[in-house]
Design an enzyme around this catalytic site. Structure first.
Site, PDB file in Angstrom:
ATOM      1  N   TYR A   1     -17.925 -15.572  17.764  1.00 26.46           N
ATOM      2  CA  TYR A   1     -16.638 -15.539  18.475  1.00 26.46           C
ATOM      3  C   TYR A   1     -16.445 -14.212  19.204  1.00 26.46           C
ATOM      4  O   TYR A   1     -15.427 -13.547  19.071  1.00 26.46           O
ATOM      5  CB  TYR A   1     -15.517 -15.779  17.469  1.00 26.46           C
TER       6      TYR A   1
ATOM      7  N   LEU B   1     -24.066  -2.688   7.379  1.00 26.78           N
ATOM      8  CA  LEU B   1     -22.659  -3.035   7.197  1.00 26.78           C
ATOM      9  C   LEU B   1     -22.134  -3.652   8.484  1.00 26.78           C
ATOM     10  O   LEU B   1     -22.300  -3.080   9.566  1.00 26.78           O
ATOM     11  CB  LEU B   1     -21.831  -1.784   6.860  1.00 26.78           C
ATOM     12  N   ASP B   2     -21.505  -4.817   8.375  1.00 24.30           N
ATOM     13  CA  ASP B   2     -20.886  -5.492   9.519  1.00 24.30           C
ATOM     14  C   ASP B   2     -19.376  -5.483   9.302  1.00 24.30           C
ATOM     15  O   ASP B   2     -18.854  -6.223   8.468  1.00 24.30           O
ATOM     16  CB  ASP B   2     -21.415  -6.926   9.623  1.00 24.30           C
TER      17      ASP B   2
ATOM     18  N   GLY C   1     -16.817 -11.888  11.021  1.00 27.11           N
ATOM     19  CA  GLY C   1     -16.587 -13.240  11.505  1.00 27.11           C
ATOM     20  C   GLY C   1     -17.239 -14.268  10.601  1.00 27.11           C
ATOM     21  O   GLY C   1     -17.176 -14.176   9.377  1.00 27.11           O
ATOM     22  N   TRP C   2     -17.913 -15.240  11.225  1.00 27.87           N
ATOM     23  CA  TRP C   2     -18.602 -16.289  10.461  1.00 27.87           C
ATOM     24  C   TRP C   2     -20.041 -15.901  10.152  1.00 27.87           C
ATOM     25  O   TRP C   2     -20.844 -16.744   9.751  1.00 27.87           O
ATOM     26  CB  TRP C   2     -18.539 -17.609  11.223  1.00 27.87           C
TER      27      TRP C   2
ATOM     28  N   THR D   1     -14.438  -9.198   6.135  1.00 28.26           N
ATOM     29  CA  THR D   1     -13.534  -9.955   6.993  1.00 28.26           C
ATOM     30  C   THR D   1     -12.193 -10.084   6.286  1.00 28.26           C
ATOM     31  O   THR D   1     -12.121  -9.998   5.052  1.00 28.26           O
ATOM     32  CB  THR D   1     -14.094 -11.347   7.310  1.00 28.26           C
TER      33      THR D   1
ATOM     34  N   SER E   1     -10.402 -12.860   6.854  1.00 32.65           N
ATOM     35  CA  SER E   1     -10.157 -14.295   6.975  1.00 32.65           C
ATOM     36  C   SER E   1     -10.735 -15.036   5.777  1.00 32.65           C
ATOM     37  O   SER E   1     -11.939 -14.949   5.501  1.00 32.65           O
ATOM     38  CB  SER E   1     -10.786 -14.838   8.259  1.00 32.65           C
TER      39      SER E   1
ATOM     40  N   GLN F   1     -13.330 -17.661   6.987  1.00 33.44           N
ATOM     41  CA  GLN F   1     -14.635 -17.096   7.299  1.00 33.44           C
ATOM     42  C   GLN F   1     -15.400 -16.757   6.022  1.00 33.44           C
ATOM     43  O   GLN F   1     -16.617 -16.955   5.947  1.00 33.44           O
ATOM     44  CB  GLN F   1     -14.473 -15.855   8.172  1.00 33.44           C
TER      45      GLN F   1
ATOM     46  N   CYS G   1      -7.442 -15.230  29.700  1.00 32.01           N
ATOM     47  CA  CYS G   1      -8.353 -14.157  29.295  1.00 32.01           C
ATOM     48  C   CYS G   1      -9.621 -14.169  30.143  1.00 32.01           C
ATOM     49  O   CYS G   1     -10.126 -13.106  30.524  1.00 32.01           O
ATOM     50  CB  CYS G   1      -8.697 -14.299  27.810  1.00 32.01           C
TER      51      CYS G   1
END
Length: 386
Positions: free
Chosen positions: A138, A173-174, A178-179, A198, A200, A203, A356
Site C-alpha cells: 500500500y 526493522l520495518d 503494513g501487510w 504496525t 493495525s 495487518q 490524490c
C-alpha cells in the site's frame, strides 16, 4: 449531460456573485461549470460553490460525497485545479482552528497514533487485497521498467533491498510494515530476518499467515516509540506521513537508537513542497486521521546531528500511476463491497484515490526515498544505476 445555459447555471449556487467568482477562478484552470468536457464540474444541487469557497476541500469533498456535484474525470479536474494553484487562492476563515490545531497540538501522540489504524487500515484485509497488488503493498510503486502494478511494486521492493545492500543473515526493522510485503520479499530474495511493527490489528492478523509459511518475519502490534532493539538496517515505507511534525525528532532518535553502527536507514515517504502548511482537512477527517506530510526541510531538521543523508530520490510522478491502478482495481471489485460500505463510502473512496492521483500528477506533493547512515559511509555511498 446536456450543456446548461449561464442562466440555468446560477440556480446551482447561493447567488450570482458566488457563481461569477467561481467561474472566474475555475477559468484559470480551464474548468467550466456544467461544461461538456470530461474534467468540467457538473453541479447537481445548490450550495456547492458556497461550501467550496467557505470550507475549501472539506466542503468540496463533503458535497461530492453527498452527490451534489460530479466530474467524469475527477482526477483531471483536480490536476488542473492544482496546477493552476487555485487552492492557494481559497483560504477559508472557517479552517483557522484546524490550522492552529495542526501546528500547536500533538495530534500523533502515543494515544492518538492508533486512530489511523482503526479508521483506515482496519477496513478489512479482503477490501485491500482486492485493490492492491498480489503482495498487498500500500505504497508507491516504481514504474521505470514496469507495465503492471505487480511489476511496479516488486521493482520498488527490490530497489529498496538494493539501496540498503541487504545480505543473508541481516536482521531488519520495518517501521510501519503494513501487510508485510517488504519483509516477505526481502526474506525470500535476500535471506534476511525481519521485525515489523504496525498499529493495525488487521495487518497483524494477516502477518500471522506469512509467519505460518515459515518466513523469518515477525509482526508486532506496537508503536514505533516502544522499540529499543538493535538492527543491521531499518526501513520505513509510507509510515512517516503519520508521525507528525511534533514527533519527527523523536522518530529519528528511535531509528538512530535501533540502527547498528555501519547500517543504513531507508525512509520512503510522501512529502510536500513547502514547510509551513496545514494538513488537508478532508483527508484528515475521512481518510488519514492526524496525518501530516513532511517537507524536505522538516525531515532534514529532524535528522540533523543523528544521520548523514547519503541519497535522496524523488519518484513522486509514479504515485499517479499507482493510484490510478488502485482505482481501476477498486472499481472492478466494488460490487462485492457495496452492501458492506454503501454509496457514500464509494464516493468518498473515489474522491480520495483520484484527488490524490491528481496531486502527484500536478507535482503538488512528492514521493521521496532517503538513504541515511549514522556516521557517513567511508568513501561515499554508491547510488544505484537503477
Amino acid at each position: 449531460m446536456s450543456h446548461l445555459t449561464n442562466k440555468q447555471d446560477t440556480r446551482f449556487s447561493e447567488n450570482s456573485d458566488l457563481h461569477n467568482l467561481a467561474t472566474e477562478l475555475l477559468a484559470k484552470a480551464d474548468i467550466r461549470i456544467n461544461g461538456s468536457r470530461p474534467w468540467d464540474i457538473q453541479l447537481k444541487s445548490p450550495g456547492v460553490i458556497d461550501r467550496a469557497l467557505s470550507e475549501g476541500n472539506l466542503g468540496l469533498g463533503e458535497a461530492y460525497m453527498d452527490g451534489h456535484w460530479d466530474a467524469e474525470e475527477l482526477d483531471e479536474f483536480f490536476s488542473r485545479l492544482l496546477r493552476a494553484h487555485l487552492d492557494a487562492e481559497i483560504r477559508p476563515s472557517r479552517l483557522i482552528l484546524h490550522a492552529l490545531r495542526a501546528k500547536l497540538a500533538n495530534l500523533q501522540s502515543f494515544k492518538r497514533a492508533w486512530q489511523v489504524g482503526e479508521t483506515h487500515y482496519d477496513l478489512g484485509n479482503d477490501f485491500y487485497a482486492a485493490m492492491l497488488d498480489r503482495r498487498m503493498t500500500y505504497t508507491c510503486g516504481y514504474w521505470r521498467n514496469a507495465t503492471t502494478l505487480d511489476e511496479a511494486q516488486e521493482a520498488k521492493l527490490d530497489l529498496i533491498c538494493r539501496k540498503l545492500e541487504l545480505k543473508p543473515g541481516m536482521r531488519i526493522l520495518d517501521i510501519g510494515c503494513g501487510w508485510g510485503s517488504f519483509m516477505a520479499y526481502a526474506a525470500e530474495h535476500y535471506g534476511v530476518e525481519c521485525v515489523g511493527i504496525t498499529i493495525s490489528q488487521e495487518q497483524t492478523d494477516y502477518g500471522k499467515q506469512l509467519m505460518k509459511q515459515g518466513l523469518p518475519v515477525e509482526f508486532r502490534l506496537q508503536d514505533y516509540r516502544e522499540v529499543s532493539e538493535s538492527f543491521d538496517a531499518i526501513v520505513s515505507i509510507g509510515m512517516f506521513e503519520h508521525v507528525g511534525r511534533r514527533n519527527h525528532r523523536e522518530y529519528m532518535e528511535v531509528a538512530h537508537r535501533c540502527l547498528k553502527d555501519g547500517g543504513m536507514f531507508l525512509l520512503h515517504t510522501i512529502g510536500k513542497n513547502v514547510r509551513e502548511s496545514t494538513p488537508d482537512p478532508w483527508i484528515d477527517k475521512y481518510i488519514f486521521p492526524n496525518g501530516d506530510l513532511p517537507s524536505i526541510g522538516q525531515i532534514g531538521d529532524a535528522a540533523g546531528g543523528l544521520f548523514v543523508t547519503e541519497d535522496l530520490h524523488n519518484f513522486g510522478a509514479d504515485y499517479d500511476k499507482t493510484l490510478m491502478a488502485w482505482y481501476a482495481n477498486f472499481e472492478k471489485a466494488w460490487p462485492q463491497f457495496y452492501d458492506r460500505f454503501g454509496e457514500r463510502f464509494y464516493r468518498m473512496w473515489r474522491y480520495y484515490l483520484l484527488s490524490c492521483a491528481a496531486a502527484f500528477r500536478a507535482r503538488d506533493i512528492q514521493l521521496w526515498q532517503w538513504v541515511l547512515s549514522k556516521q557517513g559511509i567511508l568513501g561515499g555511498y554508491q547510488r544505484l544505476s537503477e
